[in-house]
Design an enzyme around this catalytic site. Structure first.
Site, PDB file in Angstrom:
ATOM      1  N   CYS A 114       0.841  -1.210   0.000  1.00 30.43           N
ATOM      2  CA  CYS A 114       0.000   0.000   0.000  1.00 30.43           C
ATOM      3  C   CYS A 114       0.872   1.254   0.000  1.00 30.43           C
ATOM      4  O   CYS A 114       1.720   1.430   0.873  1.00 30.43           O
ATOM      5  CB  CYS A 114      -0.989  -0.067   1.158  1.00 30.43           C
ATOM      6  SG  CYS A 114      -1.067   1.336   2.270  1.00 30.43           S
TER       7      CYS A 114
ATOM      8  N   CYS B 239       1.044   3.320   3.047  1.00 29.38           N
ATOM      9  CA  CYS B 239       1.782   2.694   4.158  1.00 29.38           C
ATOM     10  C   CYS B 239       3.283   2.891   3.976  1.00 29.38           C
ATOM     11  O   CYS B 239       4.021   3.084   4.936  1.00 29.38           O
ATOM     12  CB  CYS B 239       1.498   1.193   4.231  1.00 29.38           C
ATOM     13  SG  CYS B 239      -0.240   0.805   4.454  1.00 29.38           S
TER      14      CYS B 239
ATOM     15  N   TRP C 214      35.860   6.950  17.817  1.00 30.50           N
ATOM     16  CA  TRP C 214      34.881   7.939  17.339  1.00 30.50           C
ATOM     17  C   TRP C 214      35.471   9.336  17.471  1.00 30.50           C
ATOM     18  O   TRP C 214      35.413  10.141  16.551  1.00 30.50           O
ATOM     19  CB  TRP C 214      33.610   7.915  18.206  1.00 30.50           C
ATOM     20  CG  TRP C 214      32.583   6.874  17.948  1.00 30.50           C
ATOM     21  CD1 TRP C 214      32.182   5.918  18.834  1.00 30.50           C
ATOM     22  CD2 TRP C 214      31.766   6.692  16.767  1.00 30.50           C
ATOM     23  NE1 TRP C 214      31.168   5.157  18.278  1.00 30.50           N
ATOM     24  CE2 TRP C 214      30.892   5.610  17.023  1.00 30.50           C
ATOM     25  CE3 TRP C 214      31.695   7.342  15.535  1.00 30.50           C
ATOM     26  CZ2 TRP C 214      29.959   5.158  16.087  1.00 30.50           C
ATOM     27  CZ3 TRP C 214      30.768   6.891  14.603  1.00 30.50           C
ATOM     28  CH2 TRP C 214      29.918   5.819  14.872  1.00 30.50           C
TER      29      TRP C 214
ATOM     30  N   HIS D  24      27.363  -3.046  10.906  1.00 23.79           N
ATOM     31  CA  HIS D  24      26.382  -1.964  10.992  1.00 23.79           C
ATOM     32  C   HIS D  24      26.886  -0.703  10.295  1.00 23.79           C
ATOM     33  O   HIS D  24      26.155  -0.030   9.578  1.00 23.79           O
ATOM     34  CB  HIS D  24      26.127  -1.608  12.468  1.00 23.79           C
ATOM     35  CG  HIS D  24      25.163  -2.525  13.135  1.00 23.79           C
ATOM     36  ND1 HIS D  24      25.422  -3.117  14.339  1.00 23.79           N
ATOM     37  CD2 HIS D  24      23.930  -2.936  12.761  1.00 23.79           C
ATOM     38  CE1 HIS D  24      24.389  -3.870  14.685  1.00 23.79           C
ATOM     39  NE2 HIS D  24      23.474  -3.785  13.755  1.00 23.79           N
TER      40      HIS D  24
ATOM     41  N   VAL E  25      23.878   5.327  16.077  1.00 24.70           N
ATOM     42  CA  VAL E  25      24.417   4.240  16.910  1.00 24.70           C
ATOM     43  C   VAL E  25      24.012   4.482  18.372  1.00 24.70           C
ATOM     44  O   VAL E  25      23.598   3.555  19.075  1.00 24.70           O
ATOM     45  CB  VAL E  25      25.948   4.132  16.753  1.00 24.70           C
ATOM     46  CG1 VAL E  25      26.516   3.043  17.666  1.00 24.70           C
ATOM     47  CG2 VAL E  25      26.308   3.842  15.302  1.00 24.70           C
TER      48      VAL E  25
HETATM   49  P1  FAD Z   1      30.714   6.857  22.314  1.00 24.11           P
HETATM   50  O1  FAD Z   1      29.478   6.573  21.530  1.00 24.11           O
HETATM   51  O2  FAD Z   1      31.879   6.008  22.013  1.00 24.11           O
HETATM   52  O3  FAD Z   1      31.082   8.377  22.071  1.00 24.11           O
HETATM   53  C1  FAD Z   1      32.327   8.911  22.466  1.00 24.11           C
HETATM   54  C2  FAD Z   1      32.185  10.373  22.748  1.00 24.11           C
HETATM   55  O4  FAD Z   1      31.856  11.070  21.554  1.00 24.11           O
HETATM   56  C3  FAD Z   1      31.044  10.714  23.698  1.00 24.11           C
HETATM   57  O5  FAD Z   1      31.477  10.649  25.013  1.00 24.11           O
HETATM   58  C4  FAD Z   1      30.679  12.124  23.295  1.00 24.11           C
HETATM   59  O6  FAD Z   1      31.556  13.048  23.904  1.00 24.11           O
HETATM   60  C5  FAD Z   1      30.949  12.123  21.815  1.00 24.11           C
HETATM   61  N1  FAD Z   1      29.761  11.886  21.005  1.00 24.11           N
HETATM   62  C6  FAD Z   1      28.683  11.119  21.283  1.00 24.11           C
HETATM   63  N2  FAD Z   1      27.833  11.149  20.271  1.00 24.11           N
HETATM   64  C7  FAD Z   1      28.369  11.926  19.324  1.00 24.11           C
HETATM   65  C8  FAD Z   1      27.940  12.344  18.045  1.00 24.11           C
HETATM   66  N3  FAD Z   1      26.763  11.981  17.545  1.00 24.11           N
HETATM   67  N4  FAD Z   1      28.752  13.153  17.333  1.00 24.11           N
HETATM   68  C9  FAD Z   1      29.941  13.562  17.821  1.00 24.11           C
HETATM   69  N5  FAD Z   1      30.378  13.208  19.028  1.00 24.11           N
HETATM   70  C10 FAD Z   1      29.610  12.397  19.776  1.00 24.11           C
HETATM   71  N6  FAD Z   1      28.925  -0.800  19.877  1.00 24.11           N
HETATM   72  C11 FAD Z   1      27.955  -1.728  19.844  1.00 24.11           C
HETATM   73  O7  FAD Z   1      27.622  -2.302  20.878  1.00 24.11           O
HETATM   74  N7  FAD Z   1      27.304  -2.005  18.668  1.00 24.11           N
HETATM   75  C12 FAD Z   1      27.632  -1.413  17.485  1.00 24.11           C
HETATM   76  O8  FAD Z   1      27.062  -1.690  16.443  1.00 24.11           O
HETATM   77  C13 FAD Z   1      28.681  -0.444  17.499  1.00 24.11           C
HETATM   78  N8  FAD Z   1      29.091   0.170  16.351  1.00 24.11           N
HETATM   79  C14 FAD Z   1      30.178   0.996  16.384  1.00 24.11           C
HETATM   80  C15 FAD Z   1      30.654   1.563  15.199  1.00 24.11           C
HETATM   81  C16 FAD Z   1      31.782   2.358  15.206  1.00 24.11           C
HETATM   82  C17 FAD Z   1      32.290   2.929  13.918  1.00 24.11           C
HETATM   83  C18 FAD Z   1      32.458   2.623  16.424  1.00 24.11           C
HETATM   84  C19 FAD Z   1      33.697   3.476  16.438  1.00 24.11           C
HETATM   85  C20 FAD Z   1      31.983   2.102  17.611  1.00 24.11           C
HETATM   86  C21 FAD Z   1      30.848   1.278  17.599  1.00 24.11           C
HETATM   87  N9  FAD Z   1      30.346   0.719  18.773  1.00 24.11           N
HETATM   88  C22 FAD Z   1      29.309  -0.169  18.736  1.00 24.11           C
HETATM   89  C23 FAD Z   1      30.837   1.164  20.077  1.00 24.11           C
HETATM   90  C24 FAD Z   1      29.901   2.238  20.648  1.00 24.11           C
HETATM   91  O9  FAD Z   1      29.444   3.119  19.636  1.00 24.11           O
HETATM   92  C25 FAD Z   1      30.600   3.106  21.683  1.00 24.11           C
HETATM   93  O10 FAD Z   1      31.767   3.628  21.113  1.00 24.11           O
HETATM   94  C26 FAD Z   1      30.977   2.389  22.933  1.00 24.11           C
HETATM   95  O11 FAD Z   1      29.840   1.721  23.462  1.00 24.11           O
HETATM   96  C27 FAD Z   1      31.493   3.394  24.000  1.00 24.11           C
HETATM   97  O12 FAD Z   1      30.469   4.342  24.235  1.00 24.11           O
HETATM   98  P2  FAD Z   1      30.666   5.740  24.922  1.00 24.11           P
HETATM   99  O13 FAD Z   1      29.633   5.893  25.961  1.00 24.11           O
HETATM  100  O14 FAD Z   1      32.057   5.875  25.353  1.00 24.11           O
HETATM  101  O15 FAD Z   1      30.357   6.843  23.817  1.00 24.11           O
END
Ligand code: FAD
Length: 530
Positions: free
Chosen positions: A42, A45, A390, A439, A468
């Site tokens: 649809c 949808c 990141w 992912h 993410v």
């Molecule tokens: P993080 O998400 O690592 O962020 C680090 C810091 O970046 C934050 O403290 C903040 O200061 C800053 N930040 C947060 N969001 C943003 C934003 N949108 N833009 C800019 N800066 C920002 N883990 C999984 O379990 N499953 C997954 O599929 C997965 N995919 C990943 C893919 C990639 C490419 C990477 C590098 C990591 C992935 N991880 C995944 C790990 C996850 O995303 C986190 O890095 C990890 O859990 C640590 O999280 P954190 O709380 O330190 O914050």
């Protein structure tokens, strides 16, 4: 139906029901349900699916009180159940109250307005349409409290915060914030009305909605927010000290691609105080330390495509890492060495030797240990390396924008988004968390090619990182001290956030401005660094 034709996938923040799961889910459930019966052929949808997904994302944290679901009546296995539920037109919306009986086929929602805000308000109404006795198990009271009940709480000691949202009777903000905080412990949100004069008098409230906060230690104050919007209230309450997201119970699911625990010494290390509005060089150095000495060291030799990706990564960091210093010297030396080698393959040990020994001789070295600062986790295995990776790539996108000619004559200058492309190849080939790589690759395949310029590059990575964050909020890799949430929070950048038709939206211009500042060279702190 092939997967390509599926409107909703497991990645979406909603429940996909089928003939076998519909009744067990919605009948006699501890939560209410809002189900969209649709048909994947649809046209309407198909168009509407993006709104429904955005709605589901918007109320993801309400799940324990009311869940959002879909059921595809065009799938053969669902023909019978759609017939049993007399679904004649698509989409059809039905809601099921909590603890509904076996005979319940759902109450139709026929509202003409199916925009996010209206449906969200409908969900609040559904919840309020329960009695105290049959209310969803995890749904706190949504009815307003009166001054008679609230004023005695002032000055009382407690083990949690109490936030009182005072608003006009027809405002939904208070109830939405109550539900937004459903999965958080350490704070209780109550709603009160602007018509309650004794309360306004006692708390000196004159504007609505307002939040009045009772601290566990008996003090109480008016909570200051930059904008009186749901998103601002919820974000502020979620980040109060001691407020934590409850982890999903028994969450052994690996579908989110959990990062495995990293072998580091975090747990025995002293806590390093840091400022969330800064970027720490120590995190970036630790990222490179881990990447060069641990992650890549699992490869005995590098050749062909892998070698090329490694060279590009080293070049990128050598050219774009801000501020010169040891890291840049090391990466330049490594880059020159790699480029001067005519070998089609190199044993990785040679790279390690170079990093460990030659560097020491020339006085250029990379920290010999992991030292997380902004990336510290509340326990070992949380945050650390992926956080710093990141951070590193965000810094590189911003630095590429600030120094557009830096990549000239490197072979990378021809790409529209060289930082993203190198990151994509690195993550796909070397990043230890395979599921994360899968992912990321999926997301890259959909939209990375569309990035046309350096600003687009900064924003693509920011947006992807938030995707993410949304997905991982509440999962096992979510550090309770640093809960995953849309970033930057209103306290880091209030002008980044706006509301349109009752739905949170980003102001992209201000986000870009903020990212340039936050990840810019001048915001990098040398504290705890080499
Ligand atoms: P993080 O998400 O690592 O962020 C680090 C810091 O970046 C934050 O403290 C903040 O200061 C800053 N930040 C947060 N969001 C943003 C934003 N949108 N833009 C800019 N800066 C920002 N883990 C999984 O379990 N499953 C997954 O599929 C997965 N995919 C990943 C893919 C990639 C490419 C990477 C590098 C990591 C992935 N991880 C995944 C790990 C996850 O995303 C986190 O890095 C990890 O859990 C640590 O999280 P954190 O709380 O330190 O914050």
């Amino acid at each position: 139906l092939g997967t390509a034709a599926r409107l909703y996938t497991e990645e979406d923040p909603l429940v996909i029901l089928s003939s076998s799961s519909l009744k067990p889910s919605v009948i006699n459930s501890s939560s209410a349900w809002l189900v969209q019966f649709f048909s994947s052929w649809c046209g309407h949808c198909i168009q509407y699916s993006s709104t429904w997904k955005a709605l589901a994302q918007d109320v993801k944290d309400w799940q324990q009180a009311v869940s959002v679901a879909v059921l595809d009546c065009a799938q053969e296995e669902n023909f019978d159940i759609c017939k049993e539920f007399s679904i004649k037109f698509y989409p059809t919306f039905r809601y099921f109250r909590a603890h509904s009986p076996d005979t319940d086929r759902g109450t139709p929602y026929r509202g003409a307005d199916r925009e996010i805000q209206s449906v969200r308000q409908l969900m609040v109404n559904i919840l309020q349409n329960h009695t105290k006795l049959d209310r969803p198990d995890h749904c706190p009271p949504l009815e307003p409290y009166s001054s008679v009940e609230l004023l005695p709480l002032l000055g009382q000691r407690s083990d949690h915060y109490t936030a009182i949202i005072i608003e006009e009777p027809d405002s939904y903000v208070g109830r939405e914030v109550i539900l937004d905080l459903l999965q958080y412990s350490g704070v209780e949100v109550k709603r009160a009305l602007s018509s309650d004069l004794p309360l306004l008098d006692a708390l000196k409230i004159t504007t609505f909605p307002s939040v009045y906060l009772l601290h566990p230690n008996t003090t109480h104050t008016h909570l200051h927010v930059q904008k009186r919007l749901r998103f601002f209230f919820s974000s502020l309450l979620r980040t109060l000290p001691g407020v934590q997201r409850r982890l999903k119970s028994g969450s052994s699911s690996t579908s989110e691609g959990q990062m495995g625990a990293l072998p580091d010494k975090q747990s025995t290390e002293p806590w390093r105080d840091f400022d969330r509005s800064k970027v720490y060089a120590a995190d970036l150095e630790s990222a490179l330390h881990y990447l060069l000495r641990v992650e890549l060291a699992t490869h005995n030799t590098l050749e062909g495509e892998e070698l090329k990706i490694f060279k590009d990564f080293v070049t990128l960091v050598a050219k774009l890492y801000p501020g010169g210093g040891s890291v840049v010297k090391l990466m330049e030396t490594l880059s020159d060495w790699l480029l001067s080698l005519p070998l089609p393959r190199i044993p990785y040990q040679a790279v390690l030797d170079l990093v460990d020994n030659k560097m020491r001789i020339s006085g250029v070295f990379l920290g010999a240990e992991l030292r997380w600062v902004g990336c510290q986790g509340s326990r070992a295995g949380l945050r650390g390396y992926p956080c710093s990776l990141w951070t590193l790539f965000h810094v590189l996108t911003v630095q590429h924008d600030a120094t557009p000619t830096a990549l000239e004559n490197t072979g990378l200058e021809g790409e529209a988004a060289p930082v993203l492309q190198v990151m994509r190849r690195y993550i796909r080939t070397f990043f230890g968390c395979e599921e994360c790589g899968r992912h990321f690759e999926q997301a890259a395949a959909v939209s990375m090619e569309k990035v046309q310029d350096r600003e687009g590059q900064i924003l693509w990575l920011w947006n992807q990182h938030n995707m993410v964050n949304y997905r991982l909020a509440g999962s096992l890799s979510d550090d309770p001290l640093f809960p995953k949430a849309p970033w930057p929070s209103p306290s880091l950048c209030s002008s980044c956030h706006e509301e349109k038709n009752g739905v949170h939206v980003w102001n992209h211009g201000n986000v870009l401005f903020f990212l340039r500042q936050h990840y810019g060279a001048s915001n990098m702190s040398p504290k705890y660094s080499l």
